[in-house]
Write a protein that holds these residues in place. Structure first.
Motif, PDB file in Angstrom:
ATOM      1  N   ARG A 168     -52.792  19.743 -25.340  1.00  0.00           N
ATOM      2  CA  ARG A 168     -51.925  20.706 -26.004  1.00  0.00           C
ATOM      3  C   ARG A 168     -50.674  20.061 -26.603  1.00  0.00           C
ATOM      4  N   PHE A 169     -50.150  19.039 -25.948  1.00  0.00           N
ATOM      5  CA  PHE A 169     -48.877  18.467 -26.382  1.00  0.00           C
ATOM      6  C   PHE A 169     -49.041  17.133 -27.095  1.00  0.00           C
ATOM      7  N   LYS A 170     -49.995  17.085 -28.014  1.00  0.00           N
ATOM      8  CA  LYS A 170     -50.169  15.926 -28.884  1.00  0.00           C
ATOM      9  C   LYS A 170     -49.773  16.323 -30.294  1.00  0.00           C
ATOM     10  N   TYR A 171     -49.307  15.360 -31.045  1.00  0.00           N
ATOM     11  CA  TYR A 171     -49.002  15.623 -32.446  1.00  0.00           C
ATOM     12  C   TYR A 171     -49.446  14.428 -33.285  1.00  0.00           C
ATOM     13  N   THR A 172     -49.679  14.668 -34.548  1.00  0.00           N
ATOM     14  CA  THR A 172     -50.147  13.628 -35.452  1.00  0.00           C
ATOM     15  C   THR A 172     -49.149  13.460 -36.581  1.00  0.00           C
ATOM     16  N   THR A 173     -48.796  12.219 -36.860  1.00  0.00           N
ATOM     17  CA  THR A 173     -47.947  11.900 -38.005  1.00  0.00           C
ATOM     18  C   THR A 173     -48.778  11.141 -39.030  1.00  0.00           C
ATOM     19  N   TYR A 174     -48.352  11.179 -40.272  1.00  0.00           N
ATOM     20  CA  TYR A 174     -49.078  10.512 -41.353  1.00  0.00           C
ATOM     21  C   TYR A 174     -48.117   9.614 -42.121  1.00  0.00           C
ATOM     22  N   GLN A 175     -48.562   8.395 -42.389  1.00  0.00           N
ATOM     23  CA  GLN A 175     -47.759   7.423 -43.116  1.00  0.00           C
ATOM     24  C   GLN A 175     -48.599   6.800 -44.226  1.00  0.00           C
ATOM     25  N   PRO A 176     -48.001   6.494 -45.377  1.00  0.00           N
ATOM     26  CA  PRO A 176     -48.746   5.837 -46.446  1.00  0.00           C
ATOM     27  C   PRO A 176     -48.757   4.313 -46.295  1.00  0.00           C
ATOM     28  N   TYR A 177     -48.492   3.828 -45.098  1.00  0.00           N
ATOM     29  CA  TYR A 177     -48.415   2.393 -44.840  1.00  0.00           C
ATOM     30  C   TYR A 177     -49.440   1.993 -43.791  1.00  0.00           C
ATOM     31  N   TRP A 178     -50.175   0.936 -44.080  1.00  0.00           N
ATOM     32  CA  TRP A 178     -51.214   0.431 -43.186  1.00  0.00           C
ATOM     33  C   TRP A 178     -50.878  -0.995 -42.800  1.00  0.00           C
ATOM     34  N   THR A 179     -51.023  -1.327 -41.531  1.00  0.00           N
ATOM     35  CA  THR A 179     -50.764  -2.690 -41.072  1.00  0.00           C
ATOM     36  C   THR A 179     -52.043  -3.514 -41.001  1.00  0.00           C
ATOM     37  N   SER A 180     -53.185  -2.873 -41.153  1.00  0.00           N
ATOM     38  CA  SER A 180     -54.473  -3.557 -41.066  1.00  0.00           C
ATOM     39  C   SER A 180     -55.333  -3.203 -42.276  1.00  0.00           C
ATOM     40  N   PHE A 181     -55.799  -4.223 -42.976  1.00  0.00           N
ATOM     41  CA  PHE A 181     -56.680  -3.976 -44.118  1.00  0.00           C
ATOM     42  C   PHE A 181     -58.009  -3.381 -43.654  1.00  0.00           C
ATOM     43  N   LYS A 182     -58.494  -3.843 -42.517  1.00  0.00           N
ATOM     44  CA  LYS A 182     -59.776  -3.371 -41.992  1.00  0.00           C
ATOM     45  C   LYS A 182     -59.743  -1.869 -41.710  1.00  0.00           C
ATOM     46  N   SER A 183     -58.678  -1.389 -41.084  1.00  0.00           N
ATOM     47  CA  SER A 183     -58.588   0.044 -40.791  1.00  0.00           C
ATOM     48  C   SER A 183     -58.378   0.861 -42.071  1.00  0.00           C
TER      49      SER A 183
END
Length: 133
Positions: free
Chosen positions: A101-116
């Protein structure tokens, strides 16, 4: 489904190893520009620009651009210390329910891994073509 070949992905990855270069992809009609940028003194990231920009409303509103290209990060509202204390006081069933219940998701336009980044693009887009590199 029309995806890029592995040689093209390698070309993109090599191109993103240096600053001041960009790679353009066509992902289901969106022009996606990938650039290696500095995030901090010792941290580099791959920035994702959709149709030439990163809009602030994509951070807040659930939209196609955010789902397809931004990096989702799910976190708990409780620190590890709070969780340890809760383990002592709550039942396992209630604790599991609380975690969900107490999880949240954030979104960023930055990636630290090319594979992901690559796997996210493949998973969320049907057509990916290399426009320019």
């Amino acid at each position: 489904m029309l995806l890029m070949k592995s040689e093209e992905w390698k070309k993109v990855e090599v191109k993103l190893e240096s600053f001041y270069t960009s790679v353009k992809l066509d992902c289901d009609g969106y022009e996606v520009t990938l650039k290696l940028e500095r995030m901090g003194q010792f941290k580099n990231v791959i920035a994702v620009y959709v149709n030439g920009s990163i809009k602030g409303k994509w951070y807040l509103e659930d939209c196609e651009e955010r789902r397809r290209f931004f990096k989702p990060t799910t976190r708990s509202m409780f620190s590890q210390k709070d969780k340890k204390e809760a383990y002592k006081k709550l039942s396992k069933k209630l604790l599991k329910e609380m975690e969900e219940r107490f999880k949240y998701t954030t979104y960023q336009p930055y990636w630290t891994s090319f594979k992901s980044l690559k796997s996210h693009l493949i998973k969320n887009n049907n057509v990916i073509e290399l426009i320019a590199s």
